[in-house]
Scaffold this active site. Structure first.
Site: not given
Ligand code: ZN
Length: 302
Positions: A77, A234, A238, A261
């Site tokens: 973040h 969001h 990320d 991720h």
């Molecule tokens: Zn996040």
């Protein structure tokens, strides 16, 4: 922005980490040109960990960096905010192992940077320009990058929930667009998965003040959602935070389909491991037409 930047004065924030739940004091401090973004563990004799793809340690639920056994957890973040707001150089001092989650979004970090101000150096910024398309895909998820003369992003997600479903976001990542459209989007989770995540030692610091919690038909947070497509925004936040580990501003268009991720990290690895995919250019050079480099000849003739 044609020249490298840093912030003007140090700024600080305190809080808890989302996953470890440990209290932490964080300070962002100006750094000279050519430093990049460097984390400093002030509780461990100022041990330094650069915000680099080469230090990525773990990519499950959050991105963690590690060097010589020293960890910095949940970097995405804050790095997303620094990258999108055009900060090339800064020291990030922490006295614990995880970046504070604050309100679960990037907005408090955007506010901090506004408080800190921006200074511009004389050193020209050097961009990483994508020269040919590359894709990482697995199990119906993918993330691709294709050439573009600015940093653009398309993010598509699907979650089986009445308030989420299919969502899509397509934007150029400028400081203004980022601050208004992406930074305020909070991290989120589903009530049905909370026990399992706690069993894995995750989300020990999570509360309704720092994360959106989806119940079977609604959200548990009193104020509801900040945007109808807060989840997609969001995910874009990320994604940018993971791309920031490239360590240079990016010229390319990223398209993510339900990626997380792990897949973001795989794309960054793929780019950085093959110099025929990119070149490094100043802003002026970037405005001229990019030409793909010839493929490396791996098979010798004869
Ligand atoms: Zn996040």
């Amino acid at each position: 922005m044609k020249f490298e930047t840093s912030i003007r004065r140090p700024v600080a924030v305190s809080g808890v980490g989302l996953h470890h739940g440990a209290p932490v004091n964080l300070r962002i401090v100006p750094a000279p040109a050519a430093t990049g973004i460097v984390f400093i563990r002030t509780d461990l004799k100022r041990f330094e960990i650069p915000a680099s793809w080469q230090c990525v340690e773990r990519v499950a639920y959050a991105t963690s960096l590690m060097r010589r056994g020293v960890l910095i957890s949940t970097t995405e973040h804050l790095l997303s905010v620094l990258y999108s707001m055009g900060i090339d150089n800064a020291y990030i001092e922490l006295d614990n192992l995880e970046v504070p989650i604050v309100d679960g979004s990037g907005a408090p970090f955007v506010e901090l940077l506004r408080e800190a101000g921006i200074q511009t150096y004389r050193r020209p910024r050097r961009y990483l320009r994508i020269l040919r398309p590359v894709t990482v895909e697995a199990e119906g998820k993918s993330v691709s990058i294709v050439p573009a003369n600015r940093f653009e992003l398309q993010c598509n997600i699907f979650f089986d929930h009445p308030l989420v479903g299919e969502q899509s976001l397509d934007t150029a990542v400028t400081p203004e667009a980022y601050a208004n459209e992406i930074a305020p989007a909070r991290t989120f989770g589903f009530e049905r998965e909370l026990d399992q995540m706690r069993d894995m030692g995750l989300i020990r610091g999570a509360t309704l003040e720092n994360a959106v919690c989806f119940t079977p038909r609604s959200v548990a947070n009193a104020g509801g959602l900040r945007f109808p497509d807060e989840c997609c925004r969001h995910k874009a936040l990320d994604l940018i935070g993971d791309l920031a580990l490239i360590g240079r501003p990016l010229l390319g268009r990223v398209v993510a389909e339900k990626a997380g991720h792990k897949m973001h990290a795989a794309l960054v690895n793929m780019i950085m491991s093959d110099p025929t995919i990119y070149d490094i250019v100043t802003w002026e050079r970037a405005q001229s037409v990019a030409r793909p480099k010839p493929q490396l000849q791996r098979v010798m003739a004869g």
